[in-house]
Scaffold this active site. Sequence first.
Site, PDB file in Angstrom:
ATOM      1  N   GLU A 221       0.839  -1.210   0.000  1.00  0.00           N
ATOM      2  CA  GLU A 221       0.000   0.000   0.000  1.00  0.00           C
ATOM      3  C   GLU A 221       0.868   1.252   0.000  1.00  0.00           C
ATOM      4  O   GLU A 221       1.962   1.255   0.569  1.00  0.00           O
ATOM      5  CB  GLU A 221      -0.879   0.014   1.258  1.00  0.00           C
TER       6      GLU A 221
ATOM      7  N   PHE B 205      -1.552  16.264   3.894  1.00  0.00           N
ATOM      8  CA  PHE B 205      -1.788  15.608   2.608  1.00  0.00           C
ATOM      9  C   PHE B 205      -0.512  15.687   1.777  1.00  0.00           C
ATOM     10  O   PHE B 205       0.062  16.751   1.595  1.00  0.00           O
ATOM     11  CB  PHE B 205      -2.950  16.269   1.872  1.00  0.00           C
TER      12      PHE B 205
ATOM     13  N   ASP C 248      -4.160   6.141   6.068  1.00  0.00           N
ATOM     14  CA  ASP C 248      -4.619   7.362   6.728  1.00  0.00           C
ATOM     15  C   ASP C 248      -5.614   6.956   7.804  1.00  0.00           C
ATOM     16  O   ASP C 248      -5.229   6.629   8.928  1.00  0.00           O
ATOM     17  CB  ASP C 248      -5.221   8.264   5.642  1.00  0.00           C
TER      18      ASP C 248
ATOM     19  N   LYS D 187       0.103   7.624   8.447  1.00  0.00           N
ATOM     20  CA  LYS D 187      -0.120   8.962   9.003  1.00  0.00           C
ATOM     21  C   LYS D 187      -0.336   8.882  10.497  1.00  0.00           C
ATOM     22  O   LYS D 187      -1.184   8.122  10.968  1.00  0.00           O
ATOM     23  CB  LYS D 187      -1.328   9.620   8.344  1.00  0.00           C
TER      24      LYS D 187
END
Length: 192
Positions: free
Chosen positions: A112, A165, A116, A144
């Site tokens: 991956e 982001f 998030d 994250k």
Amino acid sequence: MQVVPDTSATPPAWAAHDLGPVVISQDHIAARVHELGRAITEDYAGDPPLLVGVLKGASMFMTDLARSIELAVDLDFMAVSSYGSATKSSGIVRIVKDLEADLSGRHVLVVEDIVDSGLTLNYLRKYLEARKPKSVEVCALLLKEGEQRVSLDLRYVGFTIPPTFVVGYGLDVAERYRNLGGIFTYTGPGSH
Ligand code: 5GP
């Protein structure tokens, strides 16, 4: 061969307008991908896994990681589209391209780009486990900090990053910036 300096720490001119500082440079990515490849080589020495790359974000990571693994791994890809706003996923996932490989009795390693909320991965794991593989583990390039809404069991993580982001090295905004060598904060339209 000429030694090329690490220019990926600053965004290239064509992308600089919408990008903030580098989060992870191309050189750091390459070094970490090699470490992950070595760990996977050791862990799966007896029974090489099927690598399942999640398109399109993990495309760069998948091809680099696969070449760092010194085992007879097989490669397959899935494409998923997750509903939500441009920068937040909802956890409702649609399979856009399914796997071709049969998973029964095989070790599966999901590759991956970024985790998030964890909702996309949670869905994928359940989907893959239903196909009776020997195991399902995850190798995520980025995690994250503090954003996970589900408990995740990530066997390999490249880097933990702050909850901003990011784009580059496969990660996009509206299909742009995937071809950046490094990973950068996105500060253009739609960012907040
Ligand atoms: P999650 O379901 O874990 O919230 O979101 C995972 C997916 O959302 C990733 O596979 C990726 O497609 C997208 N995503 C999450 N954070 C970012 C980010 O910082 N940058 C980009 N380009 N995509 C992200």
